[in-house]
Design an enzyme around this catalytic site. Structure first.
Site, PDB file in Angstrom:
ATOM      1  CG  LEU A   1     -13.567 -54.799  23.303  1.00 18.89           C
ATOM      2  CD1 LEU A   1     -12.973 -54.024  24.371  1.00 18.89           C
ATOM      3  CD2 LEU A   1     -14.569 -55.975  23.894  1.00 18.89           C
ATOM      4  CG  ASP A   2     -19.620 -52.535  20.391  1.00 18.74           C
ATOM      5  OD1 ASP A   2     -19.056 -51.484  20.936  1.00 18.74           O
ATOM      6  OD2 ASP A   2     -20.636 -53.053  20.418  1.00 18.74           O
ATOM      7  CE  LYS A   3     -17.034 -44.397  16.866  1.00 19.75           C
ATOM      8  NZ  LYS A   3     -17.511 -43.422  15.846  1.00 19.75           N
TER       9      LYS A   3
END
Length: 237
Positions: A106-108
């Protein structure tokens, strides 16, 4: 050498820093135990979970491990980072000794279900585009939704940079500014880019399910638990 899958003689040569001929000789002499049993064939295939002993020295004894984490925003999906906090720092101490990697990043700033394992075949199965590995997201948007979104997501979007058209995605309007989106693939920032076609910025993105594995409601942000046997088995390798 990472022994995920390979010949035992090659693993020994790399692990013990000895010539291949010497490694093969140790095997033929019965000096090598695999899962507690002596072997004499040099070309036996091992994996990361094969217990390996040589002349009484334990070389590998890794047990399969599977975890879910409720990822908070602001933490990067990486096993290490020199400048930013990683999801690994949120895991219990025992998990940090299990050589875990991330199965579906998952992105940040995306929250929700993150799966981690040391089983490469299991994580590769999750990554394969498949209706049985559908990924479910709750999306909060800056501007109101219309029915046009539903058909557009179902038809797919052409991404010129990669020269691809996204697979059909299922969008369900929950309220004026909230939608549930189900994907069978995971292109780079795919959901944000799809809503970007409507010039509708994503305010918040949360993944709550992968295949049959649902984020545990009892996990607070930043908490993790081991997967149950039925959750592990739901990912068909």
């Amino acid at each position: 050498m990472n022994s995920k899958r390979g010949r035992i003689d090659r693993f020994l040569a790399s692990r013990l820093q000895i010539p291949s001929r010497q490694a093969q000789q140790l095997i033929r002499q019965g000096e090598v135990l695999l899962n507690g049993a002596a072997v004499t064939q040099v070309n036996i295939i091992i994996n990361e979970f094969t217990r390996i002993e040589c002349q009484g020295q334990l070389l590998q004894a890794l047990a399969p491990a599977y975890w879910m984490l409720h990822k908070p925003a602001g933490v990067v999906s990486a096993t290490s980072d020199a400048e930013q906090q990683t999801v690994m720092s949120l895991l219990p101490e025992i998990a940090q000794t299990q050589q875990l990697h991330i199965a579906g990043r998952l992105d940040k700033y995306t929250t929700g279900l993150l799966l981690l394992t040391n089983d490469s075949r299991w994580s590769e199965a999750i990554a394969q585009p498949s209706a049985s590995k559908r990924k479910h997201y709750r999306v909060t948007l800056q501007n109101p939704l219309t029915d046009d979104y539903v058909s557009a997501f179902r038809d797919g979007f052409y991404f010129e940079f990669e020269n691809i058209t996204t697979a059909p995605a299922e969008l369900t309007i929950v309220s004026d500014y909230i939608a549930d989106v189900v994907l069978t693939e995971g292109k780079y920032h795919q959901i944000k880019r799809m809503f970007g076609r409507f010039r509708n910025p994503v305010v918040a993105l949360h993944r709550y399910q992968i295949g049959q594995i649902v984020l545990d409601d009892n996990l607070a942000l930043g908490e993790a638990r081991e997967l149950r046997a039925d959750e592990i088995a739901s990912v068909v390798i």
